[in-house]
Design a protein around this motif. Structure first.
Motif, PDB file in Angstrom:
ATOM      1  N   ASP A 161      -9.131  -4.865   7.541  1.00  0.00           N
ATOM      2  CA  ASP A 161      -9.066  -3.674   6.698  1.00  0.00           C
ATOM      3  C   ASP A 161     -10.419  -3.368   6.073  1.00  0.00           C
ATOM      4  N   TYR A 197      -8.457  -2.985  -1.341  1.00  0.00           N
ATOM      5  CA  TYR A 197      -9.788  -2.399  -1.444  1.00  0.00           C
ATOM      6  C   TYR A 197      -9.764  -1.011  -2.076  1.00  0.00           C
ATOM      7  N   GLY A 235      -1.613   1.402   5.296  1.00  0.00           N
ATOM      8  CA  GLY A 235      -1.803   0.117   5.972  1.00  0.00           C
ATOM      9  C   GLY A 235      -1.690  -1.014   4.970  1.00  0.00           C
ATOM     10  N   GLU A 236      -2.778  -1.782   4.830  1.00  0.00           N
ATOM     11  CA  GLU A 236      -2.844  -2.824   3.801  1.00  0.00           C
ATOM     12  C   GLU A 236      -4.122  -2.658   2.987  1.00  0.00           C
ATOM     13  N   MET A 237      -4.461  -1.389   2.719  1.00  0.00           N
ATOM     14  CA  MET A 237      -5.717  -1.069   2.052  1.00  0.00           C
ATOM     15  C   MET A 237      -5.678  -1.253   0.537  1.00  0.00           C
ATOM     16  N   ASN A 253      -5.762  -9.879   8.042  1.00  0.00           N
ATOM     17  CA  ASN A 253      -5.572  -8.436   7.897  1.00  0.00           C
ATOM     18  C   ASN A 253      -6.554  -7.857   6.886  1.00  0.00           C
ATOM     19  N   SER A 268       0.826  -1.209   0.000  1.00  0.00           N
ATOM     20  CA  SER A 268       0.000   0.000   0.000  1.00  0.00           C
ATOM     21  C   SER A 268       0.859   1.257   0.000  1.00  0.00           C
ATOM     22  N   SER A 308     -12.489  -1.704   8.589  1.00  0.00           N
ATOM     23  CA  SER A 308     -11.989  -0.346   8.784  1.00  0.00           C
ATOM     24  C   SER A 308     -12.453   0.586   7.671  1.00  0.00           C
ATOM     25  N   ILE A 309     -12.338   0.120   6.421  1.00  0.00           N
ATOM     26  CA  ILE A 309     -12.760   0.937   5.289  1.00  0.00           C
ATOM     27  C   ILE A 309     -14.261   1.214   5.359  1.00  0.00           C
TER      28      ILE A 309
END
Length: 316
Positions: free
Chosen positions: A218, A177, A172-174, A214, A73, A221-222
């Motif tokens: 995520d 998405y 992060g690790e978005m 994760n 990311s 979170s999104i």
């Protein structure tokens, strides 16, 4: 400039010469003006030395090297910031994404006027241990995001209008998405293209089973940030109100029950002897705390100025 190709990479020294040569052939054959942005995410296999060598023969290459590994990311976000093309293409460095898909992706953005086009690897060369969890995540992502026309949110091969990559933030690790992030940012014309999925030619995958855990976190979170970032009180306030009213109702019930027993000269027990009393007390306290959380969240900006600050060691 027509196209910026952003390629995040980690320990892909073997594949880089073939990949950049292939991209260049496709671009030249179609008459595109282009740049290839290679973001080295802390490789230790000599990938940066390969990039420096390739730069000498291919001036279209832009190399960015992180001092340490920050994740895909972070690499994409920095690549987006550096991009200059009217259309931005992202692809992985492992040769599992075919550069031959670029002209059609470009056409969908420029002619069909999509904001974002995501690749769909309809026929995959991955083991079941990877494909089954991926299908599950894609199913839940479609349901939670409302983007029902995408089959593969995590495909690295995507195309974007320049405005999209300049107005979204990936951290992060978005990266899994990005279509969801783009939709929450107001870019709603999202399309899909069936693309070839090639078997890995060099090296091994850099992702383990932890990415599925994760990825789910995520996604939550999104969903929360996208829906309530600008109005957190709507979430915390609603939850707080429900909890507070439930506790208050139970407390009133206990008091009324005791008053009725007194008025009828009946034997009654203390309210504190009943489990419902403690449930009501906890519900009222939790409801009050959620209210306070909502007020604080309304006052605090969710964006940290240091969240996307990365130490770039070199550029070429």
């Amino acid at each position: 400039m027509n196209i910026s190709v952003v390629v995040p990479l980690l320990n892909e020294a073997e594949s880089l010469p073939e990949l950049t040569s292939w991209i260049s052939r496709v671009m030249d054959a179609n008459g595109f003006t282009y740049e290839i942005i290679l973001v080295d995410d802390g490789s230790n296999d000599g990938s940066w030395e390969v990039i420096e060598s390739l730069k000498q023969n291919l001036p279209n290459i832009v190399g960015i090297k992180f001092r340490r590994n920050y994740g895909k990311s972070a690499a994409l976000n920095v690549g987006f910031e550096a991009s200059k093309g009217t259309v931005v293409i992202t692809m992985d460095a492992d040769l599992q994404d075919s550069p031959d898909e670029i002209p059609e992706l470009y056409r969908k953005i420029t002619e069909d006027k999509f904001d974002l086009v995501s690749g769909w690897k309809q026929k995959r060369h991955d083991p079941l241990s990877k494909t089954i969890p991926t299908k599950v995540f894609n199913f839940f992502t479609r349901k939670m995001s409302g983007i029902h026309n995408l089959h593969d949110f995590n495909c690295g091969l995507k195309a974007y209008r320049k405005d999209v990559v300049k107005n979204i933030e990936v951290y992060g690790e978005m990266h899994r998405y990005i279509p969801v992030i783009a939709k929450w940012a107001g870019f709603t014309k999202i399309g899909e293209q069936v693309v070839e999925h090639r078997a890995r030619k060099y090296g091994t995958t850099k992702f383990g089973l932890s990415r599925f855990v994760n990825g789910f976190l995520d996604l939550l979170s999104i969903f929360f940030v996208g829906k309530f970032a600008k109005r957190p009180m709507h979430f915390f306030g609603t939850m707080g109100a429900l909890s507070f009213l439930a506790g208050l109702f139970i407390a009133v019930w206990l008091i009324a029950e005791k008053l009725i027993d007194i008025s009828h000269n009946l034997k009654y027990r203390n309210a504190t002897d009943q489990p419902l009393f403690y449930i009501a007390l906890v519900a009222i306290i939790v409801g009050f705390q959620l209210f306070l959380t909502g007020f604080v969240a309304e006052l605090v900006s969710r964006n940290s100025p240091e969240r996307n600050s990365y130490h770039i060691e070199k550029t070429v």
